[in-house]
Design an enzyme around this catalytic site. Structure first.
Site, PDB file in Angstrom:
ATOM      1  CG  HIS A  32      -5.500  -2.611  -0.170  1.00 24.81           C
ATOM      2  ND1 HIS A  32      -4.798  -2.296  -1.317  1.00 24.81           N
ATOM      3  CD2 HIS A  32      -5.026  -1.766   0.806  1.00 24.81           C
ATOM      4  CE1 HIS A  32      -3.952  -1.306  -1.055  1.00 24.81           C
ATOM      5  NE2 HIS A  32      -4.066  -0.978   0.223  1.00 24.81           N
ATOM      6  CB  SER A  53      -0.957  -0.043   1.193  1.00 23.13           C
ATOM      7  OG  SER A  53      -1.967   0.917   1.054  1.00 23.13           O
ATOM      8  CG  ASP A  91      -3.685  -3.365  -4.288  1.00 20.20           C
ATOM      9  OD1 ASP A  91      -3.650  -3.244  -5.523  1.00 20.20           O
ATOM     10  OD2 ASP A  91      -4.720  -3.191  -3.636  1.00 20.20           O
TER      11      ASP A  91
END
Length: 500
Positions: free
Chosen positions: A279, A168, A194
């Site tokens: 995610h 992330s 991601d």
């Protein structure tokens, strides 16, 4: 994701992000650009980022202090081994998420004798409003770069032996760290899991993770579904190899319909868990590649998921395929990013086996036919029954149809295929009644739809096979009837003996 409930929940998630900004502009320009020349020369004496090293049996990390060489020895840093460092992302709570310890455990169990396992822990900077955490990513990136520069100076440890794994916001932190290194001493590899989308999607190369940040950059995109210009993960390519499992927009087992189950177990935290499912899938795909080294997921170069779903992109020629995760083949054949697609299971082990099917139907009627088919496989190691086939359009003429079929187990080399027209019994009775009225000619009843052969390509082995009707005197398909196809090659008898 077209379900209104999905849209509502995702909007709610986006509102949480936007409301945390307290009126700040949501654009990359509001965070300034990297000032590489000004910042790389600054070597901080202390860092707000904690650098932990994991050696031996203990799960508790040993902290390495910048400019304190004695901590390297105390923590057991081995300068002759590569360094794999985890970089977490934005935190809703002020504690590290469970996946961090799962990845540490996987790295230690599989690679403990061959790498140093580290963690860049920036909890105090990540546990903030999202926009504040975004601002802090540059600082953390600079501090990681300072650590690597110090290792190079103090123990002659080359940054080319460093692999940063960022999730992330951590993906962009890793990118910033790479950008603060000199061109002669670039980081060896960065893996973006991601990479965060808000405030980074469509940003310039200098404002996000990009291929220039390391000798090799790979990225896994698992939650790129976009609404109102926002997506949790980045959709655009940001690496040398960009992997899009299941198209990247959502992941199996992470549908918003699962929200009801999560509500019963986790209450209001269900929204966070439902969104995080896709995610965070990027993380678990990477961990899976470590824990199941004998079941590596293969991905294939393709323009988009629509073409991939038609089975048009299962080639491995000229670097068109690669394994997903830790064991990705590190190649930089061109400056252009390569987008690779694959299908996965909903749980570990995530690997599936990809098959391209090409079927040429002969429609002897004037009207389009829209049948529903199932296919059953018999292989040298097992079988799979009644897998549904979806055609993108009705069968109108003598045309070849291509589509993708995936299996979650290895059934070995294909020997036999059973093809069935799965129309409902009502339709079958109507069809047979019509055929008794219309004079098709002598012999058995005709459906007006014929199938002579099936061509198959196996993605994982690149093997090509052709299957022909077991009865070449009867090529017609009939509703609710199954037709058997066998290998046409001369070695088909040898294959049959393998399963006896």
């Amino acid at each position: 994701m077209e379900n209104p409930l999905c849209v509502s929940i995702f909007l709610f998630y986006c509102i949480l992000i936007q409301s945390s900004a307290h009126g700040q502009s949501l654009g990359p320009e509001s965070f300034g650009r990297r000032s590489r020349a000004a910042e790389t020369n600054k070597t901080p004496q202390e860092t707000r980022t904690k650098f932990l090293l994991f050696r031996g049996e203990t799960d508790k990390g040993c902290q390495i202090l910048l400019n304190h060489s004695d901590t390297l020895q105390q923590c057991g840093f081995n300068s002759s081994l590569p360094l794999v460092m985890i970089v977490h992302g934005w935190l809703v709570d002020d504690i590290l998420e469970d996946w961090v310890w799962e990845m540490v455990a996987a790295l230690k169990s599989q690679l403990a004798q061959s790498v140093n396992v580290g963690l860049a822990e920036w909890v105090t900077l990540a546990h903030n409003h999202y926009t504040t955490a975004v601002r802090n990513t540059r600082l953390v990136g600079q501090e990681i770069a300072a650590l690597l520069q110090w290792l190079q100076e103090s123990v002659q440890f080359s940054p080319s032996h460093v692999h940063l794994i960022g999730y992330s916001l951590g993906a962009h932190v890793s990118g910033f760290a790479g950008s603060y290194m000199s061109r002669k001493h670039k980081i060896g590899r960065i893996t973006g899991l991601d990479a965060a989308g808000p405030l980074f999607e469509k940003a310039s190369l200098s404002d996000r993770l990009s291929p220039d940040d390391a000798n090799f950059v790979d990225a896994i995109h698992t939650f790129t579904w976009e609404h109102m210009g926002l997506s949790v993960g980045m959709k655009q390519p940001i690496a040398h190899y960009d992997f899009y499992p299941n198209g990247g927009s959502y992941q199996p087992g992470c549908h918003f319909l699962e929200l009801y189950k999560h509500f019963a177990k986790h209450g209001l935290n269900a929204i966070t868990r439902t969104v995080k499912c896709a995610h965070e899938r990027s993380v678990h795909l990477f961990i899976d590649s470590l824990l199941h080294a004998d079941m590596q997921s293969m991905a294939y170069l393709c323009r988009d998921m629509d073409r991939f779903s038609q089975g048009l992109c299962l080639s491995c020629k000229k670097g068109r395929c690669n394994t997903l995760g830790y064991h990705t083949r590190q190649e930089r054949q061109s400056k252009k990013s390569k987008s690779l697609f694959l299908v996965t299971r909903a749980q570990s082990p995530f690997k599936v086996y990809h098959y391209q099917f090409k079927i040429r139907f002969i429609n002897q009627t004037e009207n389009p036919v829209e049948p529903t088919f199932t296919v059953s496989f018999l292989g040298t190691r097992g079988e799979r029954q009644k897998i549904p086939i979806t055609l993108s359009k009705g069968i109108t003429s003598n045309e070849t149809y291509s589509f993708l079929i995936t299996l979650d187990v290895d059934i070995g080399e294909l020997i036999m295929i059973k093809f069935k027209w799965e129309n409902r019994m009502v339709w079958s009775n109507v069809w047979n009644t019509v055929q008794t009225i219309i004079p098709w000619g002598r012999g058995s009843l005709h459906s007006g739809l014929a199938l002579k052969s099936i061509r198959v390509k196996v993605g994982e082995t690149q093997q090509r096979m052709t299957f022909c009707s077991e009865n070449m005197n009867d090529l017609l398909l009939h509703p609710a009837r199954e037709k058997t196809f066998v290998r046409c090659e001369a070695n088909s008898e040898t294959l049959k003996r393998k399963i006896r």
